[in-house]
Each structure stands twice: as structure tokens, then as C-alpha cells.
Scaffold this motif. Structure first.
Motif, PDB file in Angstrom:
ATOM      1  N   PRO A   3       0.830  -1.213   0.000  1.00  0.00           N
ATOM      2  CA  PRO A   3       0.000   0.000   0.000  1.00  0.00           C
ATOM      3  C   PRO A   3       0.865   1.264   0.000  1.00  0.00           C
ATOM      4  CG  PRO A   3       0.078  -0.932   2.203  1.00  0.00           C
ATOM      5  CD  PRO A   3       0.896  -1.849   1.327  1.00  0.00           C
ATOM      6  N   ALA A   4       1.663   1.402  -1.039  1.00  0.00           N
ATOM      7  CA  ALA A   4       2.623   2.510  -1.098  1.00  0.00           C
ATOM      8  C   ALA A   4       3.030   2.745  -2.548  1.00  0.00           C
ATOM      9  CB  ALA A   4       3.871   2.154  -0.279  1.00  0.00           C
ATOM     10  N   VAL A   5       3.557   3.918  -2.807  1.00  0.00           N
ATOM     11  CA  VAL A   5       4.194   4.168  -4.099  1.00  0.00           C
ATOM     12  C   VAL A   5       5.403   3.242  -4.206  1.00  0.00           C
ATOM     13  CG1 VAL A   5       5.570   5.874  -5.373  1.00  0.00           C
ATOM     14  CG2 VAL A   5       3.446   6.575  -4.238  1.00  0.00           C
ATOM     15  N   ASN A  13       2.545  -1.220  -6.398  1.00  0.00           N
ATOM     16  CA  ASN A  13       1.501  -0.606  -5.565  1.00  0.00           C
ATOM     17  C   ASN A  13       0.267  -1.526  -5.547  1.00  0.00           C
ATOM     18  OD1 ASN A  13      -1.169   1.283  -6.011  1.00  0.00           O
ATOM     19  ND2 ASN A  13       0.137   2.005  -4.354  1.00  0.00           N
ATOM     20  N   ASP A  14      -0.402  -1.593  -4.389  1.00  0.00           N
ATOM     21  CA  ASP A  14      -1.537  -2.527  -4.264  1.00  0.00           C
ATOM     22  C   ASP A  14      -2.717  -2.170  -5.177  1.00  0.00           C
ATOM     23  OD1 ASP A  14      -2.260  -0.245  -2.812  1.00  0.00           O
ATOM     24  OD2 ASP A  14      -2.917  -1.336  -1.031  1.00  0.00           O
ATOM     25  N   ALA A  15      -3.001  -0.873  -5.321  1.00  0.00           N
ATOM     26  CA  ALA A  15      -4.137  -0.490  -6.173  1.00  0.00           C
ATOM     27  C   ALA A  15      -3.799  -0.708  -7.650  1.00  0.00           C
ATOM     28  CB  ALA A  15      -4.507   0.967  -5.930  1.00  0.00           C
ATOM     29  N   GLU A  74      -8.958  10.300   1.011  1.00  0.00           N
ATOM     30  CA  GLU A  74      -9.186   9.032   1.719  1.00  0.00           C
ATOM     31  C   GLU A  74      -9.601   9.245   3.174  1.00  0.00           C
ATOM     32  OE1 GLU A  74      -5.639   6.669   1.217  1.00  0.00           O
ATOM     33  OE2 GLU A  74      -4.585   7.677   2.857  1.00  0.00           O
ATOM     34  N   THR A  79      -9.809   1.598  -5.247  1.00  0.00           N
ATOM     35  CA  THR A  79     -10.059   0.611  -4.196  1.00  0.00           C
ATOM     36  C   THR A  79     -10.404   1.357  -2.921  1.00  0.00           C
ATOM     37  OG1 THR A  79      -7.715   0.523  -3.570  1.00  0.00           O
ATOM     38  CG2 THR A  79      -8.453  -1.045  -5.233  1.00  0.00           C
ATOM     39  N   HIS A 113      -5.184  10.625  -2.424  1.00  0.00           N
ATOM     40  CA  HIS A 113      -4.622  11.749  -1.667  1.00  0.00           C
ATOM     41  C   HIS A 113      -5.004  13.095  -2.258  1.00  0.00           C
ATOM     42  CE1 HIS A 113      -2.210   9.254   1.063  1.00  0.00           C
ATOM     43  NE2 HIS A 113      -2.192   8.425   0.034  1.00  0.00           N
ATOM     44  N   GLY A 159      -7.486   2.994   3.087  1.00  0.00           N
ATOM     45  CA  GLY A 159      -7.244   4.210   2.302  1.00  0.00           C
ATOM     46  C   GLY A 159      -8.041   4.140   1.015  1.00  0.00           C
ATOM     47  N   ILE A 160      -7.768   5.059   0.096  1.00  0.00           N
ATOM     48  CA  ILE A 160      -8.311   4.934  -1.265  1.00  0.00           C
ATOM     49  C   ILE A 160      -7.117   4.764  -2.191  1.00  0.00           C
ATOM     50  CG2 ILE A 160      -9.551   6.043  -3.152  1.00  0.00           C
ATOM     51  CD1 ILE A 160     -11.259   7.518  -1.162  1.00  0.00           C
ATOM     52  N   GLY A 161      -7.118   3.649  -2.924  1.00  0.00           N
ATOM     53  CA  GLY A 161      -6.069   3.416  -3.912  1.00  0.00           C
ATOM     54  C   GLY A 161      -6.619   3.695  -5.298  1.00  0.00           C
ATOM     55  N   GLU A 170      -2.047   7.513  -7.001  1.00  0.00           N
ATOM     56  CA  GLU A 170      -2.310   8.037  -5.641  1.00  0.00           C
ATOM     57  C   GLU A 170      -3.461   9.045  -5.595  1.00  0.00           C
ATOM     58  OE1 GLU A 170      -0.908   7.172  -2.653  1.00  0.00           O
ATOM     59  OE2 GLU A 170       0.211   5.590  -3.655  1.00  0.00           O
ATOM     60  N   ALA A 182       1.704   6.095   3.550  1.00  0.00           N
ATOM     61  CA  ALA A 182       0.536   6.740   4.176  1.00  0.00           C
ATOM     62  C   ALA A 182      -0.082   5.846   5.242  1.00  0.00           C
ATOM     63  CB  ALA A 182      -0.495   7.089   3.106  1.00  0.00           C
ATOM     64  N   ASN A 183      -0.160   4.543   4.944  1.00  0.00           N
ATOM     65  CA  ASN A 183      -0.811   3.630   5.891  1.00  0.00           C
ATOM     66  C   ASN A 183       0.091   2.482   6.319  1.00  0.00           C
ATOM     67  OD1 ASN A 183      -3.457   4.820   6.179  1.00  0.00           O
ATOM     68  ND2 ASN A 183      -3.811   4.248   4.051  1.00  0.00           N
TER      69      ASN A 183
END
Ligand code: BGC
Length: 274
Positions: free
Chosen positions: A75-77, A114-116, A172, A140, A163, A144-146, A160, A87-88
Motif C-alpha cells: 500500500p505505497a508508491v 503498488n496494491d491499487a 481518503e 479501491t 490523496h 485508504g483509497i487506492g 495516488e 501513508a498507511n
């Protein structure tokens, strides 16, 4: 006589989330899971060392054959295998060359994304709409929101869009599923916030369609019809498996040259490296 290229009949997909880490063998030709899904709690604190120990244990459990590639969604860049945001997740991930260190540790091809982006590629390949034409945004909704942006099937990685500032705060914080739970919102009240968010997104990007994913997409009929935007909103269909499936797809797509790519997945979908 030519030697046939090695075929990876299955790929390991791993999706690291805030609460759980999910993993499975994936058939990249169909997008179906080729093993039971393994789910373990995300260690707390979710430091790189603790999370990567869990990832290594899951890989050892799923495939002992050294050439099975591994895709890991975070869950990141993630740019060129290096973590660029947190972020999370624990801030100590930032700057980590996670792909190189996992490759060395596991002794097999590893791709980290990245997960999204992973979920988006899975939905765009096996999901409800053909994303090979025009601009498709996959979001997603979860802790958060992906976001995953695909242009004629090509992923534009690390967008992202969770954000984006909306009403003075990162979107998010206002509109993720976690915000609905945190603020005790009804479906109607949450849909109002999603309307604000998706209107901002459509103003900036004018996508042809938005696919709405995350576990909550299983209840899409409760909230999607209440979101008032002009872009077609479509519920995702792979649910909680999207990150695992997409991580596996991207792992094989970026596996070393010479790997044969089976099935539908082999159809041309150009990818920009995430
Ligand atoms: C992160 C994204 C991630 C999304 C969903 C956001 O907070 O910044 O990288 O895709 O959460 O997990």
C-alpha cells in the motif's frame, strides 16, 4: 531445434494490507486462484523486517520450486522496486529497495508494485469491463483509497488519487471505507462523500469509466446507485482477490526475458513499469 521458453504455469501473488497479508498461487491465464488463499495478520508494528519475514514464510509455504515468480503488492508508491511513500504503513519502508532485497532472499523473480495498481490491472484484465479502450480508473475503497489509471490498457502507475485534497483534507480521510466506519455514516451519507470525491476525480481526468473495488464492492448495490456522477461507475468483481491476482500478473509480465506467457493474459496490454 529451438528450446521452448520456460512456462510459469502458476505465479505467487501476495497482497500486503493494513490488517492482513493475503497470498495464493494464481493461474495467470484465467486470473483464478490455483491454491487455497493464505491469510495471516499483518505484524504490528508493520516494519519491513516483520512483514518481509511473513512474505518469505508464505512463499516457502506456497511453492518450493525456485523458478515460480512472486508478485508483491504494497500500500505505497513503488518505483523500480523502491518504496516511495508510507501513508498507511510504517515510515521505515520509505526508500527501501524491497524488490532487490526480496529477490536475493527468495532466490526467484520478484516484482513489487503498488496494491491499487495490482488490483486495477487484475480488474482491467479479468473484471467487469474491457479496459483496453480509453481511460479507465480503478479505485479501491478500504483503509485508504487506492487508484489505478489505465489508458488504452496501459497502466499509469502510482497515481495516488486517494490523496487528492477534497474539502481541505486528503480524499481518503473523507471517503475511504474506514472513514465511513470511523464516522458511523449511513450508506447515504457515505455516498454523499463519495459523490464529492468522484466529482473531483471526473473533473480532473474525465475518465470513460470508473471501476469501484475494495472489499466493500461486494455491497456495491447499497451505495453505488447513490453516487451522483456522470461517469459510468462499475462495481469491481474480483473483491479481495484483486491485489493477489494483479500482483501475480505484474510479476509475470515483468519476469526475466524468455518466460512464456499463457492464455488471455498474453494479449497485448502494454505496461509502464510501476
Ligand atoms: C496509499 C496508496 C494505496 C492505498 C490503498 C493509500 O493510503 O497511499 O499507495 O494504494 O492507500 O491501500
Amino acid at each position: 531445434m529451438t528450446t521452448p521458453a520456460p512456462v510459469a504455469p502458476v505465479v505467487i501473488g501476495i497482497d500486503v494490507g493494513g490488517t492482513t497479508i493475503k497470498a495464493a498461487l494464481v493461474d495467470p491465464g484465467t486470473g483464478e486462484l490455483a491454491s487455497e488463499r493464505r491469510v495471516v495478520p499483518t505484524p504490528r508494528p508493520a516494519t519491513p523486517a516483520a512483514v518481509l519475514d511473513e512474505v518469505a514464510a508464505l512463499v516457502a509455504d506456497l511453492a518450493r520450486h525456485p523458478v515460480v515468480p512472486v508478485g508483491v503488492a504494497l500500500p505505497a508508491v513503488v518505483r523500480d522496486g523502491v518504496v516511495g511513500s508510507a501513508a498507511n504503513i510504517d515510515a521505515s519502508w520509505i526508500g527501501l529497495a524491497v524488490e532487490t532485497s526480496l529477490r536475493e532472499r527468495l532466490g526467484r523473480p520478484v516484482v513489487v508494485v503498488n496494491d491499487a495498481d495490482a488490483a486495477g490491472v487484475a480488474e482491467a484484465t479479468f473484471g467487469p469491463v474491457d479496459a483496453r479502450c480509453g481511460v479507465t480508473l480503478v479505485t479501491t475503497l478500504g483503509t485508504g483509497i487506492g487508484s489505478a489509471l489505465l489508458v488504452d490498457g496501459t497502466l499509469v502507475p502510482n497515481t495516488e488519487l486517494g490523496h487528492l485534497p477534497v474539502d481541505g483534507a486528503p480524499a481518503e480521510r473523507l471517503a475511504a471505507t474506514s472513514a465511513m466506519h470511523r464516522d458511523g455514516l449511513s450508506w447515504e451519507a457515505w455516498a454523499e462523500r463519495l459523490t464529492t470525491y468522484y466529482r473531483t476525480v471526473e473533473l480532473l481526468l474525465a475518465p470513460d469509466r470508473i471501476i469501484v473495488g475494495g472489499a466493500v464492492s461486494a455491497s456495491a448495490d447499497r451505495f453505488l446507485p447513490l453516487v451522483r456522477v456522470s461517469t459510468p461507475l462499475v462495481a469491481a468483481t474480483l473483491g479481495n482477490d484483486a491485489g493477489v491476482v494483479g500482483a501475480a500478473l505484474l510479476a509475470l509480465r515483468h519476469a526475466p526475458d524468455g518466460w512464456a506467457v499463457p492464455g488471455r493474459w498474453a494479449q497485448p496490454m502494454r505496461q509502464v513499469r510501476g
